[in-house]
Design a protein around this motif. Structure first.
Motif, PDB file in Angstrom:
ATOM      1  N   GLN A   1       0.828  -1.216   0.000  1.00 46.41           N
ATOM      2  CA  GLN A   1       0.000   0.000   0.000  1.00 46.41           C
ATOM      3  C   GLN A   1       0.855   1.255   0.000  1.00 46.41           C
ATOM      4  O   GLN A   1       0.541   2.241  -0.659  1.00 46.41           O
TER       5      GLN A   1
ATOM      6  N   ARG B   1      -8.786  -7.710   2.120  1.00 46.88           N
ATOM      7  CA  ARG B   1      -8.367  -7.436   0.754  1.00 46.88           C
ATOM      8  C   ARG B   1      -9.438  -7.858  -0.243  1.00 46.88           C
ATOM      9  O   ARG B   1     -10.122  -8.857  -0.072  1.00 46.88           O
TER      10      ARG B   1
ATOM     11  N   ASP C   1      -5.304 -12.536  -0.872  1.00 49.30           N
ATOM     12  CA  ASP C   1      -5.063 -11.317  -0.095  1.00 49.30           C
ATOM     13  C   ASP C   1      -4.382 -10.222  -0.914  1.00 49.30           C
ATOM     14  O   ASP C   1      -3.455  -9.554  -0.450  1.00 49.30           O
TER      15      ASP C   1
ATOM     16  N   ASN D   1      -7.850  -2.520   0.344  1.00 53.22           N
ATOM     17  CA  ASN D   1      -8.640  -2.864   1.527  1.00 53.22           C
ATOM     18  C   ASN D   1     -10.114  -2.569   1.293  1.00 53.22           C
ATOM     19  O   ASN D   1     -10.469  -1.653   0.544  1.00 53.22           O
TER      20      ASN D   1
END
Length: 433
Positions: free
Chosen positions: A162, A215, A220, A224
């Motif tokens: 991120q 996620r 994953d 988010n």
């Protein structure tokens, strides 16, 4: 008995469905911003109104002679709805504003943990100025950046994919600094789990541990979300947890409830949600929420064997210690169907049809109903929950149900699969060394 549910999402559908099964035959009322087809079918009457419009909700509760209210989402708690309802004599499952601050003010929550010596607190500092904040980010080197206020589960960003670098972390922190204080804390590495409890101001009644999947995409990956799905095992522990992990989490939550009363003079009554991570250095608190999780509520409420109206009355009356709150020892898998393109560019106003879901449970979330048809809004649409004696059997029920929900939808097929669960076990074994 007249019971009011505030909120119109999947979590609130699960709450309403659980109340509807009560042997006390409560008459159910609801307040929601949009007409949730699942909730509306279970109510005698409902008010379509913003869930933060305290005056209108209080007037509605008074007009309907409401005895007990269950507040589902966090925004009405931050708006002081629990206080206002209690002030007119309604028993409320949902903490007053002074103590629900544990969720809606992350800076306050971390300062509170430090002051009261609450276990599991990570290394952190709170900033209102850019210069010292940049220095602290550079010093820690691997951080999580958190806006102080409510962000619907989407405001926290962590270094890694991120925020690729210290510079990216600094830029994001500077970007959100304009909206209020920023919490900068050490990045936690491990496995997350959620523990939720009914609280009567002093005593806690815990539900089974749950693991959520934030996620958007399988394995994953992706941005988010509010949560794409979650699972429990047949019992209190998840497969990667040890009994001492959950006991430590319980102790932290008990200490938190005691500390909140010491800090504010207000008893915490409602649901407390602890999100934890098991790290190489022990258990850490990611955050507290002042209500059930969404989707985690949909895992644990269908397992509740004790009459929920009795539980609500005990929460309000401070008598949870006199009630045995039991949950079935079964596994659950919850999977969300979300609009295609969610969360960044979701499709909206697309019709959804629910076919044969077998004995899986269906909970409507961010959808609306017109002329008997159901449409998406752009947020998470419909959740399904499979319940069985094991995670694989529960997962199959959930996936079979999901395959029979038709629309312009996306979901994560991997939630609850043994390959993903084993990945969690292997990761935890590696973390523990």
């Amino acid at each position: 008995m007249n019971v009011l549910v505030v909120g119109g999402g999947g979590r609130e559908h699960a709450i309403t469905a659980t109340i509807a099964q009560s042997r006390k035959d409560p008459v159910i009322f609801a307040v929601m911003a949009k007409k949730n087809p699942g909730i509306s079918r279970l109510c005698q009457d409902f008010l379509l109104e913003k869930e933060t419009d305290v005056k209108k909700i209080v007037a509605y509760a008074a007009a309907k002679n409401i005895d007990l209210a269950f507040i589902g989402p966090e925004a009405p708690l931050a708006a002081g709805l629990a206080d206002a309802l209690e002030d007119i004599g309604v028993g409320v499952v949902g903490p007053r504003k002074a103590v629900s601050k544990i969720e809606f003010d992350k800076a306050w929550a971390r300062s509170f943990m430090r002051k009261h010596g609450i276990g599991g607190c990570p290394v952190f500092e709170i900033f209102t100025e850019q210069g010292p904040m940049f220095d602290f980010i550079a010093k820690l080197g691997d951080v999580a950046i958190k806006p102080s206020g409510l962000t619907g589960g989407k405001g926290v960003k962590v270094m890694g994919d991120q925020l690729p670098s210290v510079k990216d972390a600094q830029q994001y922190a500077a970007q959100i600094l304009g909206s209020g204080s920023v919490v900068v804390e050490e990045k936690l590495v491990g496995e997350e789990f959620t523990l939720q409890a009914f609280v009567d101001g002093e005593h806690l009644a815990f539900s089974p541990s749950v693991q959520d999947h934030k996620r958007a995409f399988e394995n994953d990956l992706g941005p988010n979300t509010g949560g794409m799905g979650s699972y429990t095992d047949a019992g209190e522990l998840l497969p990667f947890l040890r009994a001492e992990d959950v006991q430590q989490a319980k102790d932290i939550m008990q200490h938190t409830v005691t500390g909140l009363y010491m800090e504010t003079g207000v008893k915490y009554k409602g649901v407390l949600y602890g999100q934890f991570m098991v790290t190489r250095n022990g258990l850490r608190v990611i955050e507290f929420n002042a209500r059930f999780g969404d989707p985690e509520a949909m895992n644990v409420l269908p397992l509740l064997e004790t009459d929920i109206v009795d539980v609500m009355s005990a929460v309000v009356g401070g008598t949870l210690d006199r009630l045995t709150v039991k949950f079935s020892k079964k596994a659950t898998v919850c999977k969300y169907a979300v609009p295609a393109g969610y969360p960044d560019n979701p499709s909206k106003d697309k019709e959804v049809s629910v076919g044969d879901v077998g004995d899986a449970l269906v909970f409507y979330a961010s959808v609306y109903e017109e002329n008997g048809r159901i449409y998406t809004t752009g947020s998470r649409a419909i959740a399904v929950v499979g319940i069985d004696v094991s995670i694989p059997k529960a997962e199959k029920k959930a996936q079979d149900a999901l395959d029979n929900i038709i629309g312009d939808l996306h979901s994560r097929r991997d939630i609850g699969t043994m390959s993903l669960v084993q990945k969690r076990i292997d990761h935890m074994n590696e973390i523990r060394g």
